[in-house]
Design a protein around this motif. Structure first.
Motif, PDB file in Angstrom:
ATOM      1  N   TYR A  33      90.050  61.358  44.082  1.00 22.24           N
ATOM      2  CA  TYR A  33      88.627  61.309  44.984  1.00 22.24           C
ATOM      3  C   TYR A  33      87.601  61.725  44.253  1.00 22.24           C
ATOM      4  CZ  TYR A  33      92.341  62.995  48.250  1.00 22.24           C
ATOM      5  OH  TYR A  33      93.044  62.837  49.517  1.00 22.24           O
ATOM      6  N   TYR A  35      83.916  64.131  44.117  1.00 18.78           N
ATOM      7  CA  TYR A  35      82.847  64.921  44.486  1.00 18.78           C
ATOM      8  C   TYR A  35      81.757  65.275  43.668  1.00 18.78           C
ATOM      9  CZ  TYR A  35      86.373  65.981  48.620  1.00 18.78           C
ATOM     10  OH  TYR A  35      87.100  65.758  49.026  1.00 18.78           O
ATOM     11  N   GLN A  37      78.903  68.062  43.179  1.00 21.24           N
ATOM     12  CA  GLN A  37      79.015  69.104  43.384  1.00 21.24           C
ATOM     13  C   GLN A  37      77.020  69.760  43.031  1.00 21.24           C
ATOM     14  OE1 GLN A  37      81.107  72.923  41.893  1.00 21.24           O
ATOM     15  NE2 GLN A  37      80.738  73.959  43.665  1.00 21.24           N
ATOM     16  N   LEU A  43      80.257  71.062  48.051  1.00 19.75           N
ATOM     17  CA  LEU A  43      80.418  70.022  47.275  1.00 19.75           C
ATOM     18  C   LEU A  43      80.209  68.621  48.500  1.00 19.75           C
ATOM     19  CD1 LEU A  43      84.543  71.487  46.423  1.00 19.75           C
ATOM     20  CD2 LEU A  43      82.664  69.673  44.621  1.00 19.75           C
ATOM     21  N   LEU A  45      81.706  64.394  48.983  1.00 19.04           N
ATOM     22  CA  LEU A  45      82.158  62.909  48.960  1.00 19.04           C
ATOM     23  C   LEU A  45      81.831  61.933  48.522  1.00 19.04           C
ATOM     24  CD1 LEU A  45      85.872  62.814  48.499  1.00 19.04           C
ATOM     25  CD2 LEU A  45      85.345  61.512  50.917  1.00 19.04           C
ATOM     26  N   TYR A  48      86.485  57.683  48.037  1.00 20.10           N
ATOM     27  CA  TYR A  48      88.089  58.436  47.403  1.00 20.10           C
ATOM     28  C   TYR A  48      88.498  57.111  47.992  1.00 20.10           C
ATOM     29  CZ  TYR A  48      87.924  58.379  52.808  1.00 20.10           C
ATOM     30  OH  TYR A  48      87.930  57.278  54.097  1.00 20.10           O
ATOM     31  N   LEU A  88      77.701  68.685  38.866  1.00 16.38           N
ATOM     32  CA  LEU A  88      78.458  68.179  38.482  1.00 16.38           C
ATOM     33  C   LEU A  88      79.094  67.817  39.266  1.00 16.38           C
ATOM     34  CD1 LEU A  88      80.500  70.215  36.043  1.00 16.38           C
ATOM     35  CD2 LEU A  88      80.331  72.212  38.160  1.00 16.38           C
ATOM     36  N   PHE A  90      83.670  65.847  40.246  1.00 16.49           N
ATOM     37  CA  PHE A  90      84.769  66.837  40.445  1.00 16.49           C
ATOM     38  C   PHE A  90      85.194  66.066  40.655  1.00 16.49           C
ATOM     39  CE2 PHE A  90      84.967  70.607  38.469  1.00 16.49           C
ATOM     40  CZ  PHE A  90      83.336  71.500  39.609  1.00 16.49           C
ATOM     41  N   GLY A 101      96.041  66.321  52.334  1.00 15.10           N
ATOM     42  CA  GLY A 101      97.449  67.819  51.527  1.00 15.10           C
ATOM     43  C   GLY A 101      96.674  68.580  50.683  1.00 15.10           C
ATOM     44  N   GLU A 102      97.338  69.745  49.824  1.00 17.75           N
ATOM     45  CA  GLU A 102      96.605  70.214  48.460  1.00 17.75           C
ATOM     46  C   GLU A 102      96.103  69.255  47.791  1.00 17.75           C
ATOM     47  OE1 GLU A 102      99.316  72.840  47.389  1.00 17.75           O
ATOM     48  OE2 GLU A 102      97.774  74.146  46.292  1.00 17.75           O
ATOM     49  N   LEU A 103      94.662  69.871  47.485  1.00 14.80           N
ATOM     50  CA  LEU A 103      94.008  68.973  46.734  1.00 14.80           C
ATOM     51  C   LEU A 103      93.956  70.153  45.331  1.00 14.80           C
ATOM     52  CD1 LEU A 103      90.903  68.484  48.651  1.00 14.80           C
ATOM     53  CD2 LEU A 103      92.022  66.643  48.127  1.00 14.80           C
ATOM     54  N   PHE A 105      91.905  69.785  41.372  1.00 16.73           N
ATOM     55  CA  PHE A 105      91.122  69.261  41.201  1.00 16.73           C
ATOM     56  C   PHE A 105      90.526  68.688  39.536  1.00 16.73           C
ATOM     57  CE2 PHE A 105      87.308  68.875  43.945  1.00 16.73           C
ATOM     58  CZ  PHE A 105      87.399  69.194  44.999  1.00 16.73           C
ATOM     59  N   GLY A 106      89.676  68.273  38.472  1.00 18.07           N
ATOM     60  CA  GLY A 106      90.005  67.972  37.431  1.00 18.07           C
ATOM     61  C   GLY A 106      88.866  69.275  37.090  1.00 18.07           C
ATOM     62  N   GLU A 107      88.572  69.593  35.887  1.00 15.87           N
ATOM     63  CA  GLU A 107      87.234  71.000  35.015  1.00 15.87           C
ATOM     64  C   GLU A 107      85.831  69.989  35.760  1.00 15.87           C
ATOM     65  OE1 GLU A 107      89.281  73.135  35.244  1.00 15.87           O
ATOM     66  OE2 GLU A 107      88.867  73.571  32.827  1.00 15.87           O
ATOM     67  N   GLY A 108      85.964  69.199  35.794  1.00 19.39           N
ATOM     68  CA  GLY A 108      84.496  68.751  36.154  1.00 19.39           C
ATOM     69  C   GLY A 108      83.672  68.004  34.731  1.00 19.39           C
TER      70      GLY A 108
ATOM     71  N   ASN B  32      94.616  71.511  58.239  1.00 19.91           N
ATOM     72  CA  ASN B  32      94.990  72.876  57.869  1.00 19.91           C
ATOM     73  C   ASN B  32      93.540  73.464  57.249  1.00 19.91           C
ATOM     74  OD1 ASN B  32      93.675  70.878  55.463  1.00 19.91           O
ATOM     75  ND2 ASN B  32      95.361  70.139  55.470  1.00 19.91           N
ATOM     76  N   GLN B  34      92.269  75.242  53.246  1.00 22.52           N
ATOM     77  CA  GLN B  34      92.517  75.526  51.672  1.00 22.52           C
ATOM     78  C   GLN B  34      91.532  76.248  51.354  1.00 22.52           C
ATOM     79  OE1 GLN B  34      93.253  71.967  49.775  1.00 22.52           O
ATOM     80  NE2 GLN B  34      94.144  73.238  47.963  1.00 22.52           N
ATOM     81  N   LYS B  42      83.554  75.527  35.721  1.00 25.04           N
ATOM     82  CA  LYS B  42      84.948  74.603  35.957  1.00 25.04           C
ATOM     83  C   LYS B  42      85.247  74.297  37.404  1.00 25.04           C
ATOM     84  CE  LYS B  42      86.445  76.448  31.851  1.00 25.04           C
ATOM     85  NZ  LYS B  42      86.959  76.108  30.818  1.00 25.04           N
ATOM     86  N   GLY B  43      86.588  74.034  37.382  1.00 26.40           N
ATOM     87  CA  GLY B  43      86.474  72.790  38.515  1.00 26.40           C
ATOM     88  C   GLY B  43      87.284  74.175  39.434  1.00 26.40           C
ATOM     89  N   LEU B  44      88.325  73.380  40.847  1.00 28.45           N
ATOM     90  CA  LEU B  44      88.376  73.990  41.213  1.00 28.45           C
ATOM     91  C   LEU B  44      90.243  74.577  41.548  1.00 28.45           C
ATOM     92  CD1 LEU B  44      85.963  73.084  42.778  1.00 28.45           C
ATOM     93  CD2 LEU B  44      86.452  73.511  45.161  1.00 28.45           C
ATOM     94  N   LEU B  49      97.108  77.300  51.178  1.00 27.67           N
ATOM     95  CA  LEU B  49      96.938  76.243  52.268  1.00 27.67           C
ATOM     96  C   LEU B  49      97.519  76.445  53.330  1.00 27.67           C
ATOM     97  CD1 LEU B  49      95.981  73.112  52.858  1.00 27.67           C
ATOM     98  CD2 LEU B  49      98.079  72.258  52.351  1.00 27.67           C
TER      99      LEU B  49
END
Lengths: 114, 113
Positions: A33, A35, A37, A43, A45, A48, A88, A90, A101-103, A105-108, B32, B34, B42-44, B49
């Motif tokens: 994905y 995003y 910010q 955030l 989208l 994706y 910014l 991401f 599912g659980e996302l 992220f990169g550092e941006g 769900n 999260q 920084k990133g998230l 979750l």
């Protein structure tokens, strides 16, 4: 090393220039994905991809394009940057069949368009 | 369209206190929810979750609960530390592809030493 790596981390450019932000991941996830910010807007989208042959527009895709070069690589391009694309950015990944599912992220990548 | 709200936008508490961060969502039909932590610039980082079938999840000093019927989730932080200072975001997934993930704008938390 980070599982989701974005390059460059910071970039200053001028209006009208073409910019590419790159993302690579070592998590082995199919889903990736992009995003952006912005202060006060949260955030949002942009695009994706659920696998290498799949590209989908997000909420704010105008002015952006993407390329999924491989399972591990997903790049975002601004063909002709404009100041309101200063933000910014991401990259994120997830795994999940049918449901998000659980996302992760990169550092941006902080982009400034003058 | 799903809306996710986090109140307050900012919170400052002394070190050692237990605290609760709130996340509310307008459409209770979520798959769900999260919770993330974001440090400045920084990133998230994913914290917890919770699937729709679950009521809570725990990780160390963090406990997240989910009440779909009331459209609320809370993140409980026990024995807060200065290192917990960050912005905490929640995101609710309502289905329909990646577009179905809606983020709150976050609560900026400061833990005073």
């Amino acid at each position: 090393d980070a599982d989701v790596t974005q390059t460059p981390r910071n970039r200053i450019t001028k209006t009208g220039k073409r910019i590419m932000l790159e993302c690579s991941q070592t998590k082995g996830h199919d889903r990736m994905y992009w995003y952006r910010q912005d202060p006060g807007l949260g955030l949002r989208l942009i695009y994706y991809s659920f696998d290498v042959k799949d590209i989908n527009k997000g909420e704010i895709s105008d002015g952006y394009s993407v390329s999924r070069q491989a399972q591990a690589k997903f790049s975002l391009s601004l063909e002709s940057a404009i100041p309101n694309q200063t933000a910014l950015y991401f990259c994120a990944t997830s795994v999940g069949a049918g449901r998000t599912g659980e996302l992760f992220f990169g550092e941006g990548s902080r982009l400034t368009v003058l | 369209k799903q809306e996710v709200t986090q109140i307050p936008a900012a919170l400052s508490v002394p070190e050692g206190e237990n605290l609760v961060l709130n996340c509310s969502f307008t459409d209770s039909a979520i798959y769900n929810l999260q919770w993330f932590r974001q440090d400045p610039g920084k990133g998230l980082t994913s914290l917890l979750l919770i699937q729709s079938s679950q009521r809570e999840q725990t990780s160390g000093r963090l406990n997240a609960s989910l009440d779909k019927s009331s459209g609320r989730s809370t993140l409980y932080i026990a024995a807060s530390q200065p290192g917990d200072s960050a912005t905490y975001l929640c995101a609710a997934y309502s289905g329909g592809g990646a577009d179905g993930l809606t983020f709150g704008k976050g609560t900026h938390l400061i833990i005073q030493p």
